[in-house]
Every structure is written in C-alpha cells, then in structure tokens.
Enzyme design. Structure first.
Site, PDB file in Angstrom:
ATOM      1  N   HIS A 136      -1.533   0.431  -9.951  1.00 50.30           N
ATOM      2  CA  HIS A 136      -1.957  -0.415  -8.970  1.00 50.30           C
ATOM      3  C   HIS A 136      -2.578  -1.816  -9.936  1.00 50.30           C
ATOM      4  O   HIS A 136      -3.929  -2.034  -9.683  1.00 50.30           O
ATOM      5  CB  HIS A 136      -3.016   0.185  -8.240  1.00 50.30           C
ATOM      6  CG  HIS A 136      -3.545  -0.760  -6.771  1.00 50.30           C
ATOM      7  ND1 HIS A 136      -3.873   0.023  -5.606  1.00 50.30           N
ATOM      8  CD2 HIS A 136      -3.649  -2.021  -6.558  1.00 50.30           C
ATOM      9  CE1 HIS A 136      -4.146  -0.964  -4.836  1.00 50.30           C
ATOM     10  NE2 HIS A 136      -3.986  -1.920  -5.323  1.00 50.30           N
TER      11      HIS A 136
ATOM     12  N   GLU B  92      -4.014   7.784  -4.282  1.00 54.49           N
ATOM     13  CA  GLU B  92      -4.259   7.023  -5.475  1.00 54.49           C
ATOM     14  C   GLU B  92      -5.764   7.564  -6.164  1.00 54.49           C
ATOM     15  O   GLU B  92      -6.341   7.795  -5.351  1.00 54.49           O
ATOM     16  CB  GLU B  92      -4.308   5.533  -5.653  1.00 54.49           C
ATOM     17  CG  GLU B  92      -3.231   4.757  -5.344  1.00 54.49           C
ATOM     18  CD  GLU B  92      -3.172   3.294  -4.983  1.00 54.49           C
ATOM     19  OE1 GLU B  92      -4.247   2.690  -5.512  1.00 54.49           O
ATOM     20  OE2 GLU B  92      -2.216   2.787  -4.758  1.00 54.49           O
TER      21      GLU B  92
ATOM     22  N   ARG C   4       0.770  -1.254   0.125  1.00 55.22           N
ATOM     23  CA  ARG C   4       0.058  -0.113   0.243  1.00 55.22           C
ATOM     24  C   ARG C   4       0.964   1.139   0.122  1.00 55.22           C
ATOM     25  O   ARG C   4       1.834   1.143   0.691  1.00 55.22           O
ATOM     26  CB  ARG C   4      -0.847   0.019   1.275  1.00 55.22           C
ATOM     27  CG  ARG C   4      -2.074  -1.084   1.141  1.00 55.22           C
ATOM     28  CD  ARG C   4      -2.937  -0.913   0.220  1.00 55.22           C
ATOM     29  NE  ARG C   4      -4.246  -1.559   0.200  1.00 55.22           N
ATOM     30  CZ  ARG C   4      -4.422  -2.468  -0.667  1.00 55.22           C
ATOM     31  NH1 ARG C   4      -3.416  -2.879  -1.630  1.00 55.22           N
ATOM     32  NH2 ARG C   4      -5.297  -3.051  -0.640  1.00 55.22           N
TER      33      ARG C   4
HETATM   34  P1  NAP Z   1      -0.881 -11.332   5.046  1.00 55.28           P
HETATM   35  O1  NAP Z   1      -0.796 -12.863   4.622  1.00 55.28           O
HETATM   36  O2  NAP Z   1      -1.982 -10.964   6.149  1.00 55.28           O
HETATM   37  O3  NAP Z   1       0.475 -11.031   5.506  1.00 55.28           O
HETATM   38  C1  NAP Z   1       0.768  -9.761   5.962  1.00 55.28           C
HETATM   39  C2  NAP Z   1       2.255  -9.504   6.527  1.00 55.28           C
HETATM   40  O4  NAP Z   1       2.416  -8.270   6.819  1.00 55.28           O
HETATM   41  C3  NAP Z   1       2.550 -10.297   7.365  1.00 55.28           C
HETATM   42  O5  NAP Z   1       3.707 -11.038   7.114  1.00 55.28           O
HETATM   43  C4  NAP Z   1       2.770  -9.498   8.756  1.00 55.28           C
HETATM   44  O6  NAP Z   1       3.410 -10.090   9.613  1.00 55.28           O
HETATM   45  C5  NAP Z   1       2.962  -8.293   8.165  1.00 55.28           C
HETATM   46  N1  NAP Z   1       2.985  -7.078   8.818  1.00 55.28           N
HETATM   47  C6  NAP Z   1       1.959  -6.455   9.196  1.00 55.28           C
HETATM   48  N2  NAP Z   1       1.890  -5.530   9.983  1.00 55.28           N
HETATM   49  C7  NAP Z   1       3.229  -5.220  10.012  1.00 55.28           C
HETATM   50  C8  NAP Z   1       3.933  -4.235  10.793  1.00 55.28           C
HETATM   51  N3  NAP Z   1       3.662  -3.336  11.593  1.00 55.28           N
HETATM   52  N4  NAP Z   1       5.261  -4.457  10.699  1.00 55.28           N
HETATM   53  C9  NAP Z   1       5.867  -5.369   9.951  1.00 55.28           C
HETATM   54  N5  NAP Z   1       5.316  -6.338   9.288  1.00 55.28           N
HETATM   55  C10 NAP Z   1       3.820  -6.149   9.473  1.00 55.28           C
HETATM   56  O7  NAP Z   1      -1.569 -10.447   3.527  1.00 55.28           O
HETATM   57  P2  NAP Z   1      -1.154 -10.970   2.075  1.00 55.28           P
HETATM   58  O8  NAP Z   1      -2.112 -11.547   1.540  1.00 55.28           O
HETATM   59  O9  NAP Z   1       0.336 -11.258   1.862  1.00 55.28           O
HETATM   60  O10 NAP Z   1      -1.181  -9.405   1.683  1.00 55.28           O
HETATM   61  C11 NAP Z   1      -0.449  -8.313   2.155  1.00 55.28           C
HETATM   62  C12 NAP Z   1      -0.821  -6.954   1.520  1.00 55.28           C
HETATM   63  O11 NAP Z   1      -0.637  -6.703   0.250  1.00 55.28           O
HETATM   64  C13 NAP Z   1      -2.396  -6.726   1.653  1.00 55.28           C
HETATM   65  O12 NAP Z   1      -2.755  -6.388   2.814  1.00 55.28           O
HETATM   66  C14 NAP Z   1      -2.732  -5.677   0.369  1.00 55.28           C
HETATM   67  O13 NAP Z   1      -2.302  -4.413   1.237  1.00 55.28           O
HETATM   68  C15 NAP Z   1      -1.366  -5.869  -0.276  1.00 55.28           C
HETATM   69  N6  NAP Z   1      -2.010  -6.350  -1.687  1.00 55.28           N
HETATM   70  C16 NAP Z   1      -1.559  -5.311  -2.725  1.00 55.28           C
HETATM   71  C17 NAP Z   1      -1.860  -5.526  -3.930  1.00 55.28           C
HETATM   72  C18 NAP Z   1      -2.012  -4.673  -5.007  1.00 55.28           C
HETATM   73  O14 NAP Z   1      -2.470  -4.822  -6.032  1.00 55.28           O
HETATM   74  N7  NAP Z   1      -0.614  -3.933  -5.049  1.00 55.28           N
HETATM   75  C19 NAP Z   1      -2.576  -6.984  -4.045  1.00 55.28           C
HETATM   76  C20 NAP Z   1      -3.069  -7.721  -3.137  1.00 55.28           C
HETATM   77  C21 NAP Z   1      -2.483  -7.491  -1.784  1.00 55.28           C
HETATM   78  P3  NAP Z   1       3.306  -9.539  11.332  1.00 55.28           P
HETATM   79  O15 NAP Z   1       1.794  -9.649  11.644  1.00 55.28           O
HETATM   80  O16 NAP Z   1       4.310 -10.985  11.950  1.00 55.28           O
HETATM   81  O17 NAP Z   1       4.094  -8.602  11.247  1.00 55.28           O
HETATM   82  C1  8YV Z   2      -7.012  -5.021  -6.273  1.00 49.71           C
HETATM   83  C2  8YV Z   2      -5.562  -5.226  -4.023  1.00 49.71           C
HETATM   84  O1  8YV Z   2      -6.276  -4.004  -7.158  1.00 49.71           O
HETATM   85  O2  8YV Z   2      -6.503  -6.858  -3.233  1.00 49.71           O
HETATM   86  C3  8YV Z   2      -5.927  -6.038  -3.081  1.00 49.71           C
HETATM   87  O3  8YV Z   2      -5.526  -5.815  -1.690  1.00 49.71           O
HETATM   88  O4  8YV Z   2      -5.092  -4.051  -3.779  1.00 49.71           O
HETATM   89  C4  8YV Z   2      -5.834  -5.484  -5.413  1.00 49.71           C
HETATM   90  O5  8YV Z   2      -6.032  -6.730  -5.644  1.00 49.71           O
HETATM   91  C5  8YV Z   2      -8.017  -4.371  -5.448  1.00 49.71           C
HETATM   92  O6  8YV Z   2      -8.734  -5.405  -4.950  1.00 49.71           O
HETATM   93  C6  8YV Z   2      -9.316  -3.732  -6.276  1.00 49.71           C
HETATM   94  O7  8YV Z   2     -10.019  -2.871  -5.427  1.00 49.71           O
END
Ligand code: NAP
Ligand code: 8YV
Length: 320
Positions: free
Chosen positions: A284, A266, A237
């Site tokens: 994104h 964004e 994010r």
């Molecule tokens: P997840 O399995 O819940 O993993 C989140 C990770 O963040 C965990 O390793 C957690 O470990 C760590 N974390 C949380 N708070 C923290 C802190 N204060 N300091 C350090 N590490 C911390 O989630 P995921 O499915 O991998 O997804 C992660 C994130 O990616 C989502 O929440 C979303 O915002 C983002 N994302 C972005 C896109 C995109 O389109 N760019 C798409 C999908 C997801 P600890 O709890 O042990 O700290």
């Molecule tokens: C998408 C994301 O762009 O899953 C998330 O957290 O940031 C992305 O997969 C989003 O869900 C569309 O709003």
C-alpha cells in the site's frame, strides 16, 4: 485568549505533521484498540474538538459517537471508505481529506506496477539474483507483454483515473474506462459494462472508490473476461477485487498476472500469492513518497487551520 483546540490523534502520522499539530493544538493519542481504547473514550471522549485520522485509520460511527463535542475531522488520505461521513454530517461535523495532491504519485505507481507486471521486472530481478541468467545450461527468460500500444481499461475515471489515462498517452496506449456515469469532456471512451471493458483490455487498472458500493466489483467473471493474456493492476482498495477469486484465477493462469498495492485485509496478503511468478505485491505505497506525503500532511493542517479560523475547509469530503 481562547484556549487551544484539543485534538484526538487516532494513529501515528509523519513526524513533521505531528510537530506542526503539537505547535498549534493540544494533542492526545487514542489507544490503538480494545478495552483500553473504550476506557479512554468513556473517560475523556468529551474533551475533543477535532479528530485527526487517516484513510486507513478511519473514523466509524462508534468512534464519532464516543466524541460528543467533536466539531471537525481531518483525514490524511483521499479514501473515505473507512470514515462514516454520513454519521459526521448528521452532527454537522465537516470531514477534511486530501484529494488531488496524491494524483500524480498514485498514477505513477499504477504505471510502475503495470510496466513491472507486463515486462516481468520483479521476475527478472529474482531470475538474475538466483544466478539463473548465468547458469549453464542457460534457462531462457520468458517473454513479456509489450506495453506501448496496448489496450488499457481503467475502472474509475476520477481524479486519479484521469491522471493514469494521461500517463498512458506517453505509451501510445488505447484507453477506455468504466464508471457508473460517463465523464464529460474527456477524450476516452466510456464503457458502461465492466465485463466488456475487461474483455477488450490488455491491462485493467482499478482505481474506483472503495466501500460497500464497489465491493467485489472485479469478480471471477470479470477476471475470466480479462483472460489469460490480460493483467490486473489494483491501486484502489483490496475490497474492490474478490481476492479469493483472484488467487484462484492466478493459480489456474486464467489471467496473465496481477500487480497489487492493496488487499482485502491489510496487512494480510494471501500467502498463496508469494509462490506465483505472475504476481507483484507491494505494501500500500501508492502515495508513499516524501513529496506527496508532505503535501498530504499540509492539507491535513490546512483543513484544521481553516476550520478553527471559522472558514470553510479547503478540502471537505462530499456529504452525499
Ligand atoms: P474520485 O475522484 O472520487 O474517483 C472515484 C471514481 O470511482 C469515479 O470515477 C467514480 O465514478 C468511480 N466509482 C465509484 N463507484 C463506482 C462503482 N460502483 N462502479 C464503477 N465506478 C465507480 O477518487 P480518486 O481521488 O480518483 O481516488 C479513487 C480511490 O483511490 C480512493 O477512493 C482511494 O480508495 C484509492 N486510493 C488509493 C491509494 C493507494 O495508496 N493505493 C491512494 C489514493 C487513493 P462514478 O461515480 O461515475 O461511478
Ligand atoms: C494512504 C490512501 O496510504 O489516500 C488514500 O486513500 O489509501 C493512501 O494515500 C493512506 O491515506 C494512509 O492511510
């Protein structure tokens, strides 16, 4: 026969998903913002059994409060930073989301960005298109940073972080990660201090959760620890990185470069980034492939179907 459940859809979704929802539910669209939205909620907020939203669209406490008969939320995406899960949970409303089905795509994009910034792909493309390769006298194109064998620091070793770490083995990279707690039974070393991870890494990939807890986790100090030979990739994010500090670090070449899928406000991207060659910006798109978006849509449908069949949601957001 029970009447069809009534859903409120808070934003545009994939046309295939909208069709599927319309086949099974009565669906109304929420006006996008402002007075029209407030008037709609005041007049019709009590009609809805379910809310369909996305990670970007979210559902804040005010929206949830404006839907007094709401029983379920189904979100298109895995991020929960824009959804007040606690407010929903206080009313016993489960929140469905779409974990796991997007791990591969997001990890693929993280690697695409990492390779592109390290090997100067976008810069090279601009160089060729501008006729600078063929120009006489020729300008030498600057050398890139080798990816194979480099040190990869991953900030957040959750579902997606682990998928990124696995990708790295194909490039013989050395991997360490930072998170609040070490992850059990993984091969990679946990680094409890983010600053130390940044000092060690050639590439720092950010893939933590968003929200207040991670706001500006990557600050000026972390960027300086990464240093002029280090590269930042953010697919988590925009809020996790102090964007103003990042712009300054890039302008002053205090870090080697950055490749960014996400931004603090964004779709606003700081215009200062547009003139810098050591930056790649994309809108994104980490989960934006046909295959992954269809799988996410299916999870939205499955979460709703399970709820209205009186079953637990296949993917319910954690409540604490
Ligand atoms: P997840 O399995 O819940 O993993 C989140 C990770 O963040 C965990 O390793 C957690 O470990 C760590 N974390 C949380 N708070 C923290 C802190 N204060 N300091 C350090 N590490 C911390 O989630 P995921 O499915 O991998 O997804 C992660 C994130 O990616 C989502 O929440 C979303 O915002 C983002 N994302 C972005 C896109 C995109 O389109 N760019 C798409 C999908 C997801 P600890 O709890 O042990 O700290
Ligand atoms: C998408 C994301 O762009 O899953 C998330 O957290 O940031 C992305 O997969 C989003 O869900 C569309 O709003």
């Amino acid at each position: 026969m029970n009447p069809r459940p009534v859903l409120l859809q808070s934003l545009s979704l994939l046309p295939t998903l909208e069709r599927q929802l319309a086949e099974n539910y009565t669906v109304h669209r929420l006006p996008s913002a402002g007075a029209e939205r407030d008037a709609f909620l005041a007049a019709r907020g009590s009609e809805f059994d379910g809310l369909v939203t996305s990670a970007a669209g979210g559902a804040n406490a005010a929206l949830i409060a404006g839907l007094p008969k709401l029983r379920v939320i189904s979100s298109f995406g895995v991020g929960l930073d824009q959804i007040d899960v606690a407010a929903a949970s206080r009313r016993g409303i489960p929140v469905g989301y779409t974990p796991d089905v997007l791990n591969d795509c997001v990890a693929d994009l993280a690697f695409a960005l990492l390779l592109a910034i390290g090997r100067r792909i976008s810069e090279g493309d601009r160089f060729v298109r501008a006729g600078r390769w063929a120009a006489k006298p020729a300008t030498p194109f600057p050398l890139g940073r080798q990816v194979s064998g480099a040190k990869l620091g991953i900030v957040g070793l959750g579902r997606i972080g682990r998928t990124i770490a696995r990708r790295a083995s194909g490039f013989d990279m050395h991997v360490r990660y930072h998170s609040r707690r070490p992850v059990e039974a993984v091969a990679w070393d946990h680094e409890p201090q983010l600053l130390e991870l940044a000092r060690w890494a050639d590439f720092l990939v950010v893939i933590t959760a968003g929200g207040a807890e991670t706001r500006h986790l990557v600050n000026a100090e972390v960027l300086d620890a990464l240093g002029p030979k280090g590269f930042l990739v953010n697919v988590a994010r925009g809020t996790v990185v102090d964007e103003a500090a990042l712009v300054r670090a890039l302008q002053e070449k205090r870090i080697g470069g950055a490749a960014l899928d996400v931004f603090e406000r964004e779709p606003h991207v700081p215009p200062e980034l547009f003139t810098l060659d050591n930056v790649i910006v994309v809108p994104h798109i980490a989960s934006a492939t046909v295959q992954t978006r269809e799988a996410m849509a299916q999870r939205v449908v499955d979460n709703l179907a399970a709820f209205f069949a009186g079953k637990p949601l296949p993917s319910a957001a954690p409540t604490a």
